[in-house]
Design an enzyme around this catalytic site. Structure first.
Site, mmCIF file in Angstrom:
data_model
loop_
_atom_site.group_PDB
_atom_site.id
_atom_site.type_symbol
_atom_site.label_atom_id
_atom_site.label_comp_id
_atom_site.label_asym_id
_atom_site.label_seq_id
_atom_site.Cartn_x
_atom_site.Cartn_y
_atom_site.Cartn_z
ATOM 1 N N LYS A 163 0.841 -1.188 0.000
ATOM 2 C CA LYS A 163 0.000 0.000 0.000
ATOM 3 C C LYS A 163 0.878 1.240 0.000
ATOM 4 O O LYS A 163 1.911 1.285 0.676
ATOM 5 C CB LYS A 163 -0.918 0.017 1.240
ATOM 6 C CG LYS A 163 -1.776 1.266 1.356
ATOM 7 C CD LYS A 163 -2.634 1.224 2.607
ATOM 8 C CE LYS A 163 -3.426 2.529 2.754
ATOM 9 N NZ LYS A 163 -4.272 2.536 3.956
ATOM 10 N N GLU A 212 -10.832 10.181 11.911
ATOM 11 C CA GLU A 212 -10.163 9.070 12.582
ATOM 12 C C GLU A 212 -9.737 9.432 13.995
ATOM 13 O O GLU A 212 -9.226 10.522 14.239
ATOM 14 C CB GLU A 212 -8.923 8.648 11.790
ATOM 15 C CG GLU A 212 -9.213 8.084 10.423
ATOM 16 C CD GLU A 212 -7.946 7.675 9.714
ATOM 17 O OE1 GLU A 212 -7.756 6.473 9.486
ATOM 18 O OE2 GLU A 212 -7.141 8.562 9.380
ATOM 19 N N GLU A 256 -7.324 -2.976 1.534
ATOM 20 C CA GLU A 256 -6.674 -1.767 2.029
ATOM 21 C C GLU A 256 -6.895 -1.603 3.527
ATOM 22 O O GLU A 256 -5.974 -1.262 4.279
ATOM 23 C CB GLU A 256 -7.220 -0.550 1.278
ATOM 24 C CG GLU A 256 -6.581 0.765 1.688
ATOM 25 C CD GLU A 256 -7.144 1.953 0.937
ATOM 26 O OE1 GLU A 256 -6.799 3.089 1.295
ATOM 27 O OE2 GLU A 256 -7.936 1.735 -0.011
#
Length: 273
Positions: A163, A212, A256
């Site tokens: 990633k 987040e 992901e």
């Protein structure tokens, strides 16, 4: 002189933005959080392994020296920001005045030799000014960013990486002073579930809103809510449910998200918290 902390109750609907001014600290999600101004004390540690554990011990020692009228109603707080670079030191500030707002109550805490005064709500606009900015530019440029995406894709396909996260900034030349309180009001209005924040960074102010929660630690419990993969909101609840269903079934987004969860778990396992 003995440093003393005193507290007074605020109404449960107290607006934390009223207790914030540039140079102070602000952190809020759905009305709960804290805002602080002034500097009663500061606590700093050098960078390196275990910097947050050392910082926690230093904060506890600093709090132990403060005389409180009542531990239950005078919660002490130390606020600030930290770099992701573990080699850099961290400094937290004990605000001279802070308002801590929870689900059912708001408490104003003053620390140090402070005259008996109230936090006064300062007027602020509900929206940002509508005048256009003078200049906007992307860093890197669109061509450079496309080249970076192509390079990252090639490295993933070759197995060199799993990633890659590429950042792209928009630099704005406003041509006027921006009202930080208005900016914070707009950010929290757009997404009340986001963690809206502001903190001093030298002569500048770092302002943002993140969906987040990087990490929350309480005793031996560590909580984090990493996000990976996204989908646009629809025009109504039905289209939102369709978009969410597609996202949860996306092999690419699930993969992901797995990378993110595994990386966070590994970092927490290595951390000295």
């Amino acid at each position: 002189m003995t440093v003393r902390a005193t507290a007074r109750e605020r109404g449960p609907a107290f607006d934390l933005l009223a207790a914030w001014a540039p140079g102070g600290f602000f952190f809020e999600r759905r009305g709960e959080g804290l805002a602080g101004t002034g500097r009663a004390a500061s606590v700093a540690v050098d960078g390196g392994p275990g910097r947050f554990a050392r910082l926690a011990r230093a904060v506890e020692a600093a709090f132990a020296s403060v005389s409180r009228t009542d531990d239950d109603v005078a919660p002490l707080v130390a606020v600030g920001g930290a770099s992701f670079d573990g080699a850099r030191g961290v400094e937290l500030v004990v605000p001279a005045r802070a308002v801590v707002r929870g689900e059912r109550r708001s408490v104003e805490v003053t620390v140090g030799d402070i005259s008996d005064g109230a936090v006064v709500a300062a007027p602020f606009p509900a929206v940002l000014p509508s005048e256009p900015f003078e200049h906007l530019r992307s860093e890197p440029s669109e061509d450079d960013y496309r080249a970076a995406v192509a390079r990252a894709t090639s490295l993933i396909r070759s197995g060199s990486f799993e990633k890659v996260v590429l950042a792209r900034s928009i630099v704005v030349e406003a041509g006027r002073d921006l009202d930080m309180r208005a900016l914070l009001a707009r950010l929290r209005a757009v997404d009340p579930d986001a963690y809206t924040f502001a903190t001093a960074d030298g002569d500048a102010t770092l302002v943002g809103a993140s969906p987040e929660l990087l990490v929350r630690k309480s005793g031996r419990r560590v909580e984090t809510t990493p996000l990976a993969g996204s989908a646009p909101r629809g025009s109504d609840e039905s289209s939102d449910r369709v978009s969410a269903s597609r996202l949860s079934a996306s092999a690419k987004d699930l993969e992901e998200h797995r990378y993110v969860v595994e990386d966070v778990a590994a970092e927490i396992g290595r951390a000295h918290v």
